[in-house]
Every structure is written in structure tokens, then in C-alpha cells.
Design a protein around this motif. Structure first.
Motif, short mmCIF file in Angstrom:
data_model
loop_
_atom_site.label_atom_id
_atom_site.label_comp_id
_atom_site.label_asym_id
_atom_site.label_seq_id
_atom_site.Cartn_x
_atom_site.Cartn_y
_atom_site.Cartn_z
N GLY A 17 0.95 -1.23 -0.06
CA GLY A 17 0.02 -0.11 -0.07
C GLY A 17 0.78 1.11 -0.13
O GLY A 17 0.57 2.19 -0.58
N MET A 18 2.02 1.27 0.80
CA MET A 18 2.88 2.38 0.83
C MET A 18 3.46 2.54 -0.41
O MET A 18 3.81 3.76 -0.93
N GLU A 19 4.07 1.62 -1.01
CA GLU A 19 4.57 1.49 -2.40
C GLU A 19 3.78 2.29 -3.47
O GLU A 19 4.14 3.21 -4.23
N GLU A 48 13.49 15.94 1.57
CA GLU A 48 13.39 14.57 1.74
C GLU A 48 12.86 14.31 3.42
O GLU A 48 11.97 13.33 3.43
N ASP A 49 13.26 14.64 4.33
CA ASP A 49 12.99 14.48 5.55
C ASP A 49 11.60 14.65 5.59
O ASP A 49 10.88 13.70 6.44
N CYS A 50 11.28 15.68 5.18
CA CYS A 50 9.84 16.40 5.52
C CYS A 50 8.64 15.44 4.86
O CYS A 50 8.03 15.05 5.45
N VAL A 51 8.90 15.12 3.40
CA VAL A 51 8.44 14.34 2.71
C VAL A 51 8.15 12.95 3.51
O VAL A 51 6.96 12.39 3.73
N ALA A 52 9.29 12.48 3.90
CA ALA A 52 9.02 11.23 4.69
C ALA A 52 8.03 11.00 5.81
O ALA A 52 7.34 10.46 6.22
N LEU B 35 12.43 8.97 -4.88
CA LEU B 35 11.10 7.93 -4.59
C LEU B 35 11.84 6.86 -3.84
O LEU B 35 11.16 6.37 -2.70
N GLU B 36 12.95 6.10 -4.36
CA GLU B 36 13.36 4.99 -3.85
C GLU B 36 13.80 5.23 -2.42
O GLU B 36 13.85 4.39 -1.57
N ARG B 37 14.52 6.34 -2.28
CA ARG B 37 15.10 6.85 -0.84
C ARG B 37 13.98 6.96 0.06
O ARG B 37 14.09 6.71 1.36
N LEU B 38 12.86 7.61 -0.35
CA LEU B 38 11.73 7.76 0.34
C LEU B 38 11.08 6.46 0.69
O LEU B 38 10.76 6.41 1.93
N ARG B 43 9.87 2.48 4.74
CA ARG B 43 9.96 1.18 5.20
C ARG B 43 10.69 0.91 6.39
O ARG B 43 10.19 0.23 7.28
N GLY B 44 11.88 1.81 6.61
CA GLY B 44 12.68 1.42 7.96
C GLY B 44 11.78 2.00 9.24
O GLY B 44 12.06 1.42 10.10
N ALA B 45 11.10 2.96 8.90
CA ALA B 45 10.70 3.72 9.96
C ALA B 45 9.47 3.26 10.61
O ALA B 45 8.87 3.13 11.74
#
Lengths: 185, 210
Positions: A17-19, A48-52, B35-38, B43-45
Motif C-alpha cells: 500500500g505504501m509503495e 526529503e526528511d519532511c516528505v518522509a 522516490l526510492e530513498r523515500l 519502510r525502515g521507520a
């Protein structure tokens, strides 16, 4: 992919789902975050931090997600905006907290009537934005929320740069006139 | 106009944003490497966050059970216990939609800043009245770790014709009585901390506007 299908996937198979969620919306979320953090001192890593954070927050709140209150796309955009603004505030605000005694009370910041008027103006502007031509709305959203330059907007929408600039200018003028009550069109 | 437009776009709720861009084909192709890094980070978090969440939920359940036992025999406090449990378990009230016909209202501010306010229009040209404002489900939700540098407080002010007529501190499950008027009356909620504040004004006595 429709929201209902995506939600079902996220709930039953979170990894897959996350993919799918990131495939579908990462570009837009990056756009919203980049719109707020595009200038130094923020770096690509901050973005990138923020998007994650945005995707993890959405995932954490999945149990409470109510499609009646907005689509996945809208929720992700709002979370992205809030988290990016958090970072800007943390970077520039200094101490996070002030005591009530030290902080200006509402009366010193503007009258409650003023706030009500601003709220009404905001609702009116939103209504006028909704009345714009879809292409104009898209240009304004890309320009003001995603902070995309005209060249990028033109590429995305298959327009010329001058066409984007002209449409943006006219749309803003139309909004201004409607807000002033000099354009009823 | 640019600044105002940005301000409006930045203030939209998810439903309002859908109303504005819901019909637009706004797909943005992500940068594949980013996108792959994200995905790797997400996945890790996720497992770590799930473990933390389970622990917090477990503790909250135990605490709620202890409190319920303590409160047994005092039926009057059951409502408070329920509200407390609700706040611990993170239930949310509906966004503010203005006052209903029975004089109640919900407010929900995701980002109440140090001095940000939520204005509730109570009435226009109301004669002298007393307002009793009871907030149930008042929740101070920690927005991010490390933000609690002071204990969270929220205050409610009654303005009459732009001047403070009365004020009181909001506490979960407790009633605040504000008196003032005649004049244009407004209720303003102020928080000392940057936090998510959720509450429901369950009762307002006196003449209540739209």
C-alpha cells in the motif's frame, strides 16, 4: 488508483500500500514541501526528511482517516504544508514556547471583529477561486502552492511560458476585481 | 493580492482543497531516485513507529483502567473519565462548523500557535447575557516530540465590542462562565503552546447567533 482501493491496500498490505501511495502522490507531496522549503537554509535533505514525515504521519493516522472529510490527495497536501511550515517556524522562531504573560493577547494583535472580517474575506476569495476556469485554477495552485516557475508550469500543462504568465495575470486581476466588487463576470 | 492568495491557499482544509483542485489532473511525476530513498526510509521507520504506538496504547489502556477504578462509585465523574480516555486515545472532534441551532459548536484547530486564536461568533447585538461555556473532549495533542517546554494551557476570552469582557481557563470537562454584553460578542480561544486543540462547546446560555 481510487482512494477506496488504495485505503484497502494500505490496511491489508501496508508495504504494498505504501509503495502505491508513494508512487501516486510522492511527486505532489514533494512539490508542496519544496514550495515551502525551496530556499536556503533548507536543503534537499530537509525536503526529503519532511516528505518522509508526511507519509509516515498519514500512515499513522490511517485508522482515523475519514474520506468524507477529504481525499487522500488533499490530506497529503495539507499534512505536507503543515509539516513544511513547522520546519520553517522551528528554523526561524527561536524558542518554541513563550509564556502567556509574555505573549501579546489577541486584543493587541487585532480586534476580533477584524478577524471575523478576514475570515469572511478568505471565504469569499475561496469562492471566487472556485469560479475560475480550471486551467487558471491549476496555474494558480502550481504557482502559489507548489511555487513552480512559469517554465515548469508551461511544461506540465502543455502551454507556452507567455501563455502561463498571461493567464496567471488575468486570473489574479479577475480575482482582485471580483473581491473589490468591480467585476461580476 | 499575491500574499493574500498564498494566505488563503495555505489555510485550506482538505475538503476545501478538494473543492478547489479535486477536478484537476495534478499528478506530478516523482524523481525516481528520491522516490526510492523515500520508500526505503518509510519502510525502515514504520515498524519502529508501530512498536512505539503499541507501547503508548498499552500504557494508555492501563492508565484508563486505573482511573476508571479510582472513579468507581462516583457516577458524576464518569463523563470526565470518558473524556480523559478519549483524549489519551486520540479521538478527534469534528471541525468547527459554526454554532448549531441548539447553541453548541465544535472547534478544531490543528495548528494553534502561541497566540493564535479561534474566533467563535456568538451573537450580534446581544443584550447583556451570561455565557456558560463548557468544553468537552478538550485535547492538547503533542504535535511533535520535544515541543513540551511548558505545560499546555488554553484560555477563552469573551469580547464585547472588541474589548475583553471576561476570560477563563479551559480545562478538560470543566465549565467556564463568561459574562458580558450588550454588544457584539465573540469567543476567542488562545493557547499557550503550539498544539492541536480540539473541543466542543457543549452549552452556551443566552442568546446565540448563527
Amino acid at each position: 488508483m481510487e482512494d477506496a482501493v488504495l485505503l484497502k491496500k494500505l490496511r491489508h498490505d501496508p508495504d504494498a500500500g505504501m509503495e502505491l501511495l508513494t508512487e501516486q502522490y510522492a511527486g505532489l507531496v514533494f512539490g508542496v514541501v519544496r514550495g515551502k522549503l525551496r530556499t536556503p537554509p533548507f536543503s534537499g535533505e530537509d525536503i526529503e526528511d519532511c516528505v518522509a514525515d508526511v507519509f509516515l504521519e498519514f500512515y499513522d493516522g490511517l485508522a482515523r482517516f475519514d474520506p468524507a472529510k477529504g481525499s487522500i490527495r488533499a490530506w497529503l497536501c495539507i499534512i505536507a504544508r503543515n509539516r513544511a511550515v513547522d520546519r520553517v517556524r522551528r528554523r526561524y522562531a527561536g524558542p518554541d514556547m513563550v509564556s502567556l504573560e509574555d505573549s501579546p493577547l489577541p486584543a493587541e494583535k487585532g480586534s476580533p471583529e477584524g478577524e471575523v472580517i478576514r475570515r469572511e474575506e478568505r471565504d469569499r476569495m475561496l469562492e471566487e477561486l472556485r469560479r475560475l476556469d480550471p486551467a487558471d485554477r491549476e496555474i494558480l495552485f502550481r504557482k502559489y502552492t507548489l511555487a513552480q516557475p512559469s517554465r515548469e508550469i508551461a511544461e506540465r500543462m502543455g502551454l507556452t511560458v507567455s501563455n502561463v504568465d498571461t493567464r496567471a495575470h488575468r486570473a489574479i486581476e479577475k480575482l482582485r476585481k471580483r473581491m473589490e466588487g468591480t467585476d461580476n463576470g | 493580492m499575491d500574499e493574500r492568495l498564498t494566505e488563503v491557499l495555505d489555510s485550506l482544509s482538505p475538503a476545501e482543497l478538494d473543492g478547489l483542485i479535486g477536478d484537476l489532473p495534478l499528478h506530478e511525476e516523482p524523481d525516481r531516485e528520491a522516490l526510492e530513498r523515500l520508500r526505503a526510509r518509510v519502510r525502515g521507520a514504520r515498524p519502529r513507529r508501530r512498536r512505539g504506538k503499541r507501547l503508548r496504547r498499552g500504557l494508555a489502556t492501563v492508565a484508563a483502567a486505573v482511573l476508571a477504578v479510582v472513579l468507581l462509585g462516583n457516577a458524576g465523574l464518569f463523563a470526565t473519565a470518558a473524556q480523559w480516555a478519549q483524549s489519551v486515545l486520540g479521538l478527534e472532534a469534528a471541525p468547527i462548523q459554526g454554532f448549531r441551532e441548539d447553541g453548541t459548536a465544535d472547534f478544531h484547530d490543528r495548528r494553534v500557535d502561541d497566540t493564535a486564536t479561534r474566533t467563535l461568533l456568538v451573537s450580534e447585538e446581544t443584550e447583556g447575557v451570561e455565557y456558560r461555556v463548557e468544553l468537552s473532549d478538550l485535547t492538547f495533542e503533542e504535535p511533535r516530540r520535544g515541543h513540551w517546554q511548558t505545560s499546555p494551557h488554553a484560555y477563552i476570552y469573551l469580547y464585547v465590542d472588541g474589548r475583553t469582557a471576561d476570560s477563563g481557563e479551559l480545562r478538560e470537562g470543566q465549565e467556564v462562565v463568561l459574562a458580558g454584553g450588550p454588544g457584539t460578542c465573540l469567543l476567542v480561544v488562545v493557547s499557550t503552546v503550539r498544539a492541536e486543540i480540539t473541543g466542543t462547546v457543549t452549552r452556551i446560555y443566552g442568546e446565540v447567533g448563527p
